[in-house]
Design a protein around this motif. Sequence first.
Motif, PDB file in Angstrom:
ATOM      1  N   ILE A 277       0.782  -1.254  -0.063  1.00 21.19           N
ATOM      2  CA  ILE A 277       0.125  -0.008  -0.067  1.00 21.19           C
ATOM      3  C   ILE A 277       0.971   1.165  -0.015  1.00 21.19           C
ATOM      4  N   CYS A 278       0.729   2.241  -0.803  1.00 22.65           N
ATOM      5  CA  CYS A 278       1.335   3.580  -0.979  1.00 22.65           C
ATOM      6  C   CYS A 278       0.257   4.658  -1.099  1.00 22.65           C
ATOM      7  N   TYR A 279       0.579   5.712  -0.494  1.00 22.74           N
ATOM      8  CA  TYR A 279      -0.142   6.673  -0.253  1.00 22.74           C
ATOM      9  C   TYR A 279       0.313   7.638  -1.390  1.00 22.74           C
ATOM     10  N   ALA A 280      -0.810   8.307  -2.262  1.00 19.60           N
ATOM     11  CA  ALA A 280      -0.686   9.302  -3.300  1.00 19.60           C
ATOM     12  C   ALA A 280      -1.820   9.991  -3.477  1.00 19.60           C
ATOM     13  N   THR A 281      -1.562  11.231  -4.139  1.00 20.45           N
ATOM     14  CA  THR A 281      -2.618  12.132  -4.300  1.00 20.45           C
ATOM     15  C   THR A 281      -3.590  11.868  -5.681  1.00 20.45           C
ATOM     16  N   ASP A 282      -4.842  12.032  -5.409  1.00 18.33           N
ATOM     17  CA  ASP A 282      -5.521  12.062  -6.515  1.00 18.33           C
ATOM     18  C   ASP A 282      -5.476  13.427  -7.472  1.00 18.33           C
TER      19      ASP A 282
ATOM     20  N   TYR B   4      -5.152  12.811  -0.339  1.00 22.15           N
ATOM     21  CA  TYR B   4      -4.449  11.613  -0.185  1.00 22.15           C
ATOM     22  C   TYR B   4      -5.488  10.295  -0.315  1.00 22.15           C
ATOM     23  N   GLN B   5      -4.910   9.250  -0.908  1.00 23.07           N
ATOM     24  CA  GLN B   5      -5.663   8.106  -1.086  1.00 23.07           C
ATOM     25  C   GLN B   5      -4.750   6.864  -0.986  1.00 23.07           C
ATOM     26  N   THR B   6      -5.165   5.856  -0.838  1.00 25.13           N
ATOM     27  CA  THR B   6      -4.101   4.596  -0.967  1.00 25.13           C
ATOM     28  C   THR B   6      -4.161   4.043  -2.477  1.00 25.13           C
ATOM     29  N   GLY B   7      -2.863   3.492  -2.671  1.00 30.53           N
ATOM     30  CA  GLY B   7      -2.926   2.804  -4.141  1.00 30.53           C
ATOM     31  C   GLY B   7      -2.157   1.395  -3.827  1.00 30.53           C
ATOM     32  N   LEU B   8      -2.148   0.579  -4.740  1.00 36.24           N
ATOM     33  CA  LEU B   8      -1.409  -0.931  -4.604  1.00 36.24           C
ATOM     34  C   LEU B   8      -0.235  -0.740  -5.312  1.00 36.24           C
ATOM     35  N   SER B   9       1.147  -0.922  -5.049  1.00 37.11           N
ATOM     36  CA  SER B   9       2.274  -1.021  -5.834  1.00 37.11           C
ATOM     37  C   SER B   9       2.726  -2.543  -5.999  1.00 37.11           C
ATOM     38  N   SER B  10       3.120  -3.083  -7.015  1.00 41.57           N
ATOM     39  CA  SER B  10       3.640  -4.337  -7.077  1.00 41.57           C
ATOM     40  C   SER B  10       5.179  -4.414  -6.923  1.00 41.57           C
ATOM     41  N   GLY B  11       5.817  -3.237  -6.713  1.00 44.51           N
ATOM     42  CA  GLY B  11       7.303  -3.081  -6.470  1.00 44.51           C
ATOM     43  C   GLY B  11       7.647  -1.732  -7.066  1.00 44.51           C
ATOM     44  N   TRP B  12       9.005  -1.595  -6.662  1.00 44.94           N
ATOM     45  CA  TRP B  12       9.794  -0.256  -6.860  1.00 44.94           C
ATOM     46  C   TRP B  12      11.096  -0.691  -7.095  1.00 44.94           C
TER      47      TRP B  12
END
Length: 135
Positions: free
Chosen positions: A20-25, A30-38
Amino acid sequence: MKKEEIPQDLSALGKITKEICYATDTEGNYQTGLSSGWNVKIDALDLAWADIKKRIETARQKVLDHQASPVYFFMEYRLMDLSILADYTGFWQWQIKRHLKPNVFNNLSDKNLQKYAEAFNITIEDLKTMTVHED
């Protein structure tokens, strides 16, 4: 970071889990979004695992050179320290330190070897021979 910019670099864990990452819409909330990697995180994890593998091989060599017992190898292999192993086995930490010596380990009873085998999820024979079965 904007929600559409959340990194999606495929990592070894990317097929198993997401983070889970926090990002802006688009409105700046701020909203949460899913990341598969970095990639940066992937490189850091790869470096950490390389260090762990090196520690495991060093432990294996110490056992082969009769400088340590197989308990040391499996502690490194299972990513345990004295405190964790003491909790799993019921031995005091000072007892485990003694059991790390090959001459003390060679005289352990089957009952005590079984405690280590159970903690490492192996058999007594695997413990004595440093045999690893991949799960």
